[in-house]
Motif scaffolding. Structure first.
Motif, PDB file in Angstrom:
ATOM      1  N   TYR A  96       1.927 -12.435  -1.280  1.00 40.70           N
ATOM      2  CA  TYR A  96       2.974 -11.543  -1.766  1.00 40.70           C
ATOM      3  C   TYR A  96       3.316 -11.836  -3.226  1.00 40.70           C
ATOM      4  CZ  TYR A  96       4.160 -10.400   3.121  1.00 40.70           C
ATOM      5  OH  TYR A  96       4.126  -9.964   4.422  1.00 40.70           O
ATOM      6  N   ASP A 123      -2.545 -11.951   2.989  1.00 43.69           N
ATOM      7  CA  ASP A 123      -1.297 -12.596   3.389  1.00 43.69           C
ATOM      8  C   ASP A 123      -0.395 -12.925   2.200  1.00 43.69           C
ATOM      9  OD1 ASP A 123      -2.312 -12.724   6.042  1.00 43.69           O
ATOM     10  OD2 ASP A 123      -3.337 -14.611   5.576  1.00 43.69           O
ATOM     11  N   ARG A 142       3.766  -7.233  -0.550  1.00 46.05           N
ATOM     12  CA  ARG A 142       2.420  -7.751  -0.332  1.00 46.05           C
ATOM     13  C   ARG A 142       1.465  -7.216  -1.383  1.00 46.05           C
ATOM     14  NH1 ARG A 142      -2.068  -6.950   3.237  1.00 46.05           N
ATOM     15  NH2 ARG A 142      -1.297  -4.860   3.723  1.00 46.05           N
TER      16      ARG A 142
END
Length: 255
Positions: free
Chosen positions: A144, A142, A180
């Motif tokens: 970035y 999750d 990501r």
């Protein structure tokens, strides 16, 4: 979070894990980092498995600069030793993060003598960013890499701050230019950098920015790449500020 900034003090003192002291200058150090953040950050810059010697006669904790090819002249004795004691002694977590962003002392040390171009400074900042994101409920997949203005520092999650731009590792990129990190920790900086939909600087403005972009598309180790950006920007771009990059709505990759 304070413990994160103290977890690898033994490396700054040229010692391996087996010789890591539990106390330094009356401060508890070298504690394990929870939630696997230390191991994940290590995999961003170093391969799995037993290390192999990468430079002839390389057995030093002093970092080798990827920019110059020279060993960085840093020692924890004398003035640098006092700077290390001050850095480790900071008791406020946000102040510790800010001090690590600005400090040159851990930038002179590598993550491992087997990987001399890596940077203890940026490994530690990556550990902090991952742990803070994990504690907020995000998983690695999750998270970035996000671009920010030079003065937009997010405690624990900003991993690089230059006079031109900042980079943040976070699970909350918002509307910032971001890419990501991937499904699992890996030496993937070049891939992630190439996936950013826009750059934090305008490559059409100067040859220096074009060179930096080209190099960052090749460097896979995260701590090596972040340290390279710091050195490159300081050495070559003071007269060519990033006046129209992604942060300001400038050049897009067209991705």
């Amino acid at each position: 979070m304070v413990a994160v900034y103290r977890h690898d003090v033994h490396k700054a003192r040229s010692r391996g894990h087996e010789a890591a002291a539990l106390w330094f200058n009356e401060v508890q150090v070298n504690e394990d980092v929870p939630l696997g953040a230390d191991g994940d950050a290590a995999l961003l810059s170093r391969p799995r498995g037993s290390p192999e010697q990468t430079l002839d006669a390389q057995a030093s904790w002093r970092r080798v600069s990827l920019l110059t090819g020279e060993v960085v002249s840093t020692s924890v004795s004398g003035g640098a030793g006092e700077s290390l004691r001050e850095l480790v002694g900071i008791a406020d977590a946000e102040a510790a993060h800010a001090a690590w962003l600005a400090s040159s002392v851990p930038a002179g040390v590598n993550e491992s003598p087997y990987y001399p171009y890596t940077s203890l400074k940026y490994h530690t900042l990556l550990v902090a960013a991952l742990l803070d994101s994990y504690r907020a409920g995000f998983e690695f997949g999750d998270v970035y890499l996000a671009v920010a203005d030079a003065d937009a520092v997010t405690p624990h999650r900003t991993v690089l701050a230059t006079d031109s731009f900042a980079l943040t590792v976070t699970g909350e990129p918002g509307d910032r230019v971001a890419a990501r990190l991937g499904d699992v920790p890996a030496r993937s900086f070049a891939d992630v950098w190439s996936r950013l939909p826009a750059l934090p600087f305008d490559v059409g403005e100067s040859r220096e920015w074009r060179v930096l972009d080209a190099q960052l598309r090749r460097i896979r180790s995260w701590s090596t790449a972040l340290q390279y950006i710091e050195e490159f920007v300081a050495a070559f771009t003071s007269s060519t500020p990033a006046t129209s990059g992604a942060v300001l709505g400038g050049e897009s990759r067209g991705v």
